[in-house]
Design a protein around this motif. Structure first.
Motif, PDB file in Angstrom:
ATOM      1  N   TYR A   1      19.587  17.453   8.231  1.00 29.19           N
ATOM      2  CA  TYR A   1      18.279  17.362   8.878  1.00 29.19           C
ATOM      3  C   TYR A   1      18.413  16.532  10.143  1.00 29.19           C
ATOM      4  N   GLU A   2      17.748  16.971  11.219  1.00 26.18           N
ATOM      5  CA  GLU A   2      17.790  16.251  12.485  1.00 26.18           C
ATOM      6  C   GLU A   2      16.380  16.101  13.045  1.00 26.18           C
ATOM      7  N   PHE A   3      16.186  15.025  13.809  1.00 24.57           N
ATOM      8  CA  PHE A   3      14.872  14.773  14.391  1.00 24.57           C
ATOM      9  C   PHE A   3      14.767  15.472  15.740  1.00 24.57           C
ATOM     10  N   ASN A   4      13.727  16.257  15.905  1.00 30.22           N
ATOM     11  CA  ASN A   4      13.458  16.940  17.165  1.00 30.22           C
ATOM     12  C   ASN A   4      12.487  16.093  17.968  1.00 30.22           C
ATOM     13  N   GLY A   5      12.996  15.481  19.035  1.00 28.09           N
ATOM     14  CA  GLY A   5      12.178  14.572  19.836  1.00 28.09           C
ATOM     15  C   GLY A   5      11.001  15.251  20.503  1.00 28.09           C
TER      16      GLY A   5
END
Length: 309
Positions: free
Chosen positions: A188-192
């Motif tokens: 999972y990655e954070f989408n700015g």
């Protein structure tokens, strides 16, 4: 064959040894590449540039602003002039992967020249083959597989050890573990821009020797690409509390004897900010395989869930 200073020579070698490029897996092509070109040389950008140059390929950096989104590199061939282009300012891992990826794409049409019976891969298949080839060169199967077990399936630790992206490590784990045991992992990655967390990569493997040691018919429990973080999930706990979490037992059946799964979610912190969360899931009977990572990260332990992660 005295020299491999030409793409044709490498392709002829593959055909001579395997009968056809189709008979050699990308894993095998990558191993042949390592044996012929790398030998005892360090696998880095300087070495890959030298190999490319020896094969008559020019490696060039291009301003990243002109690249389309999600494109890290490309190649062109005009008569005997061969070029590989990579995005200026890309990570070392990204540049290495680009050079190897484009090398594999460039040899595909050469295979058809040296093996007249070979049916070339279509565009999408070539791209996928090039991905597998590049990763197999960068992360040799046997060595990498041993490190997976030594680290307790720790994607973050492996990423730092090999100086490779978490996504590349995660996908490679699924490849080298295939057939050995049931395994699932997600990144999972954070989408700015959208200000939300998304699952961008996932992988998995099955146990081919013991079909009963797999989970079937419950695909909905394992998130796929594009999935948002479910409130109250293990990944959500990691994001909210900035700590790794271990779910000791995730039951799948309404049965007290259901051994279920074990799951560990770990954050990647950069300057105190969580940018990624890696979720790893195994059958609970294989919990011991996670022990090296558990001992190192000391996660918060919860009893578990029922039919969700």
């Amino acid at each position: 064959m005295k020299s491999f200073s030409d793409l044709r020579h490498f392709c002829q070698y593959i055909v001579k040894k395997y009968g056809s490029p189709a008979n050699a897996s990308e894993e095998e092509k990558a191993q042949e590449f390592r044996n012929i070109y790398l030998r005892n040389l360090p696998l880095d950008i300087r070495t890959l540039r030298a190999i490319a140059s020896a094969c008559g390929i020019h490696v060039n950096s291009i301003d990243g602003k002109i690249f389309p989104e999600n494109i890290r590199g490309y190649h062109d061939v005009f008569e005997d002039n061969r070029n590989i282009y990579y995005k200026k300012g890309d990570t070392i891992s990204g540049i290495e992967n680009t050079i190897l990826h484009e090398f594999r794409e460039m040899i595909e049409p050469v295979f058809t020249e040296v093996c007249l019976d070979y049916i070339p891969l279509r565009t999408t298949a070539v791209h996928l083959a090039a991905n597998k080839f590049a990763t197999a060169v960068l992360l040799p199967k046997e060595e990498f597989q041993d490190k997976v077990y030594e680290t307790g399936f720790d994607v973050i630790a492996l990423s730092k050890l090999y100086f490779k992206s978490c996504s590349q490590v995660l996908l490679r784990m699924g490849e080298v573990l295939q057939g050995r045991l049931f395994f699932y992992s997600a990144l999972y990655e954070f989408n700015g821009e959208q200000k939300e967390w998304k699952l961008n990569y996932w992988t998995g493997s099955a146990n081919n020797e013991d079909p009963e040691a797999n989970v079937y018919g419950l695909d909905g429990i394992f998130p796929k690409k594009g999935r948002s973080v479910d409130p109250g999930s293990l990944v959500d706990m990691v994001i909210q509390r900035k700590r790794p979490y271990l779910a000791e037992r995730i039951t799948l059946l309404n049965d007290l004897e259901d051994e279920g799964l074990v799951s560990l979610a770990s954050p990647l912190n950069i300057s105190g900010i969580i940018t990624k969360v890696i979720l790893v899931v195994l059958l609970r009977l294989n919990r011991n395989l996670l022990e090296p990572q558990i001992e190192r990260t000391r996660p918060v332990v919860i009893e578990g869930f029922h039919r969700h992660l």
